[in-house]
Design an enzyme around this catalytic site. Structure first.
Site, PDB file in Angstrom:
ATOM      1  N   HIS A 140      56.244 108.602  49.177  1.00 17.79           N
ATOM      2  CA  HIS A 140      54.013 107.999  48.981  1.00 17.79           C
ATOM      3  C   HIS A 140      54.002 109.368  48.143  1.00 17.79           C
ATOM      4  O   HIS A 140      54.230 110.393  48.382  1.00 17.79           O
ATOM      5  CB  HIS A 140      54.299 108.381  50.407  1.00 17.79           C
ATOM      6  CG  HIS A 140      52.559 107.750  50.600  1.00 17.79           C
ATOM      7  ND1 HIS A 140      51.474 108.518  50.402  1.00 17.79           N
ATOM      8  CD2 HIS A 140      51.967 106.453  51.047  1.00 17.79           C
ATOM      9  CE1 HIS A 140      50.727 107.965  50.644  1.00 17.79           C
ATOM     10  NE2 HIS A 140      50.620 106.635  50.792  1.00 17.79           N
ATOM     11  N   HIS A 141      52.877 109.638  48.122  1.00 22.18           N
ATOM     12  CA  HIS A 141      52.418 110.618  46.534  1.00 22.18           C
ATOM     13  C   HIS A 141      51.559 111.913  47.901  1.00 22.18           C
ATOM     14  O   HIS A 141      51.619 112.333  47.556  1.00 22.18           O
ATOM     15  CB  HIS A 141      51.136 109.798  45.765  1.00 22.18           C
ATOM     16  CG  HIS A 141      51.481 110.260  44.015  1.00 22.18           C
ATOM     17  ND1 HIS A 141      51.013 111.318  44.629  1.00 22.18           N
ATOM     18  CD2 HIS A 141      50.980 109.487  43.500  1.00 22.18           C
ATOM     19  CE1 HIS A 141      50.730 112.233  42.721  1.00 22.18           C
ATOM     20  NE2 HIS A 141      50.968 110.410  42.293  1.00 22.18           N
ATOM     21  N   SER A 142      51.376 111.137  49.233  1.00 23.58           N
ATOM     22  CA  SER A 142      51.094 112.474  49.575  1.00 23.58           C
ATOM     23  C   SER A 142      52.274 113.700  50.041  1.00 23.58           C
ATOM     24  O   SER A 142      52.401 114.446  50.153  1.00 23.58           O
ATOM     25  CB  SER A 142      50.317 112.032  50.878  1.00 23.58           C
ATOM     26  OG  SER A 142      51.429 111.489  51.599  1.00 23.58           O
TER      27      SER A 142
END
Length: 500
Positions: A140-142
């Site tokens: 996930h890009h977070s």
């Protein structure tokens, strides 16, 4: 310390950029395929992950969302919940390349499980045209931006030529050759004029970029083309097809040197030229389906509309990223790396002129145009202003509103473009020799994203394409590769390079 205080102490606030990656309509995930020249030993790979990646705080933390508050909380990582090794049929009916593409497409429609750290690895011991086995990494890009994650993964690797040494990534800053006496030779008045003119250009370009960004959020949309979604929600719900093509980085450097430009200029020129070729083919298909075929000029090879311009959203990293050595130290000591991790990024809009007849006359015109565009963006603070505005909006109005503004930028542009620098020489990951790495992203309202990833003497074109709008992404890869070949032949024909 009380039990409640200890519990609160375990929580760490999520950065504004990471919260933005969780906004509705911007649930961004990085999905990268890594090819290896040998079969992958799952047990060796799991042991390597346990000794390295798992020790990084972001890969051993849960993302907790409670009362609109986002925090990271450390947890125990169960390897079986993150590393998947499907039992594959060695006698499968279709090719390994097609199998891997279908597998990744299915992953693009599967949401991340928020009850565990937001990453997973899929080991596919299937032979493809470019590797003997592949590994699909979904994050996930977070958790972090592409530059930070690249440094982290490479910190787990070692040079093939020296198994005890960490890989080396070439730095654009260090690659520039400085002329120490140039400023001394200039007169005082000339230096003052250059400084004042530079400030004027920075102010002008920054104001222009900010106005363009605001107009894009409010009303300015790219014209429809066969690669642009009509509605952003359609792109979010449709499957993505992830493909890649390996081309020669030496050819890119040859054009770069011959034209005295940067590698980014050449890559942007290749993108513009390749898209021109591909869209010409798509518009040609549309013309073939018109009812009044007798009135068509069948001799014409140019089917593109006149004055067609599309825009690409480009994401810039706004702070110095951690070095590979820093990442290795973090994993070795299992400590947080302050100030050099996360998603500190800004968005910039790049215009791409889609034209075929100009390329037929001179393929290098795309590179010259790309250099002009990139030179203007280098003298602009627009992407930093965009980040500051998004951060302020998130503080004042919350994650949903800020996410809606970012989503508008992607909805009203056509594609996303990026270029990530990889290791200078071949590497091994937990003893497995790496053949290539092809990263991409899904979860945003666009039909096309084009990544360029360097690795040794290779440049990998990695593409994520909407299966409905772009059913033939391999053709687009071909057009990009052909565009580079045309540029190489042009600089040789013009005598701009000399061979020993």
């Amino acid at each position: 310390m009380s039990r409640n205080e200890e519990k609160d102490h375990e929580l760490e606030p999520v950065s504004p950029g990471a919260r933005l990656m969780q906004a509705p309509g911007l649930n961004l995930c990085i999905i990268a395929v890594m090819g290896f020249t040998t079969k992958i030993d799952p047990n060796v790979f799991k042991k390597g992950l346990q000794d390295t990646l798992i020790k990084h705080p972001r890969f051993s933390s849960l993302l907790i969302v409670k009362n609109s508050k986002f925090t990271w909380k450390r947890t125990r990582v169960e390897m079986e919940e993150h590393v998947f090794v499907p039992d594959l049929d060695p006698e499968m009916e279709y090719s390994g390349d097609e199998f891997v593409e279908d597998y990744m497409s299915a992953l693009s429609t599967t949401p991340m499980d928020m009850k565990k750290p937001l990453w997973e690895i899929h080991i596919l011991n299937v032979k493809t045209s470019d590797a003997d086995s592949v590994l699909v990494f979904k994050i996930h890009h977070s958790i972090g931006d592409g530059v930070s994650l690249t440094a982290l993964v490479l910190a787990c690797a070692r040079k093939t030529s020296d198994p005890e040494s960490l890989p080396v990534i070439s730095s654009a800053a260090s690659a520039r050759k400085r002329k120490p006496d140039a400023a001394v030779d200039k007169g005082f008045l000339k230096r003052v004029f250059v400084l004042v003119w530079t400030v004027v250009l920075v102010v002008f370009n920054t104001c222009s970029d900010c106005m363009l960004f605001l107009a894009t959020v409010l009303f300015l949309k790219d014209k429809w083309t066969p690669i642009k979604v009509a509605r952003g929600d359609d792109a979010l719900s449709s499957r993505k097809r992830f493909v890649h093509r390996i081309i020669s980085l030496d050819d890119v450097k040859l054009v770069k040197t011959a034209m005295n430009v940067s590698i980014n200029d050449v890559i942007l020129g290749i993108t513009e030229a390749g898209l021109s070729r591909y869209l010409n083919m798509r518009y040609g298909k549309i013309r073939e389906n018109v009812t009044d075929q007798e009135n068509m000029k069948k001799s014409s090879k140019n089917h593109l509309p006149k004055n067609l311009c599309i825009r690409s959203a480009v994401v810039f990293n706004l702070r110095p990223s951690a070095t590979i050595e820093d990442m290795a130290e973090v994993m070795e000591n299992a400590k947080e790396l302050k100030g050099t991790w996360g998603n500190l990024i800004g968005i910039c809009l790049l215009p791409l002129t889609i034209s075929l007849h100009e390329e037929e006359e001179d393929p290098l015109i795309h590179v010259r145009r790309a250099k002009s565009t990139m030179d203007a963006k280098k003298l602009s603070l627009g992407h930093k202003c965009a980040f500051a505005v998004m951060k302020l909006m998130m503080f004042l109005f919350g994650n949903k509103i800020a996410g809606g503004v970012s989503r508008k930028v992607f909805q009203n542009t056509t594609l996303t473009f990026s270029n990530v620098v990889g290791p200078e020489e071949e590497i091994t990951l937990f003893g497995h020799p790496l053949s290539y790495i092809a990263p991409s992203v899904h979860g945003f309202p666009q039909a096309l994203i084009i990544h360029y990833q360097s690795y040794g003497d290779k440049l990998i074109i990695a593409m994520g394409a909407d299966e409905k709008l772009i059913p033939n992404p391999h053709q687009l890869c071909d057009d990009l590769a052909i565009s580079l070949l045309n540029m190489k032949q042009a600089v040789i024909k013009k005598g701009l390079v000399q061979f020993c």
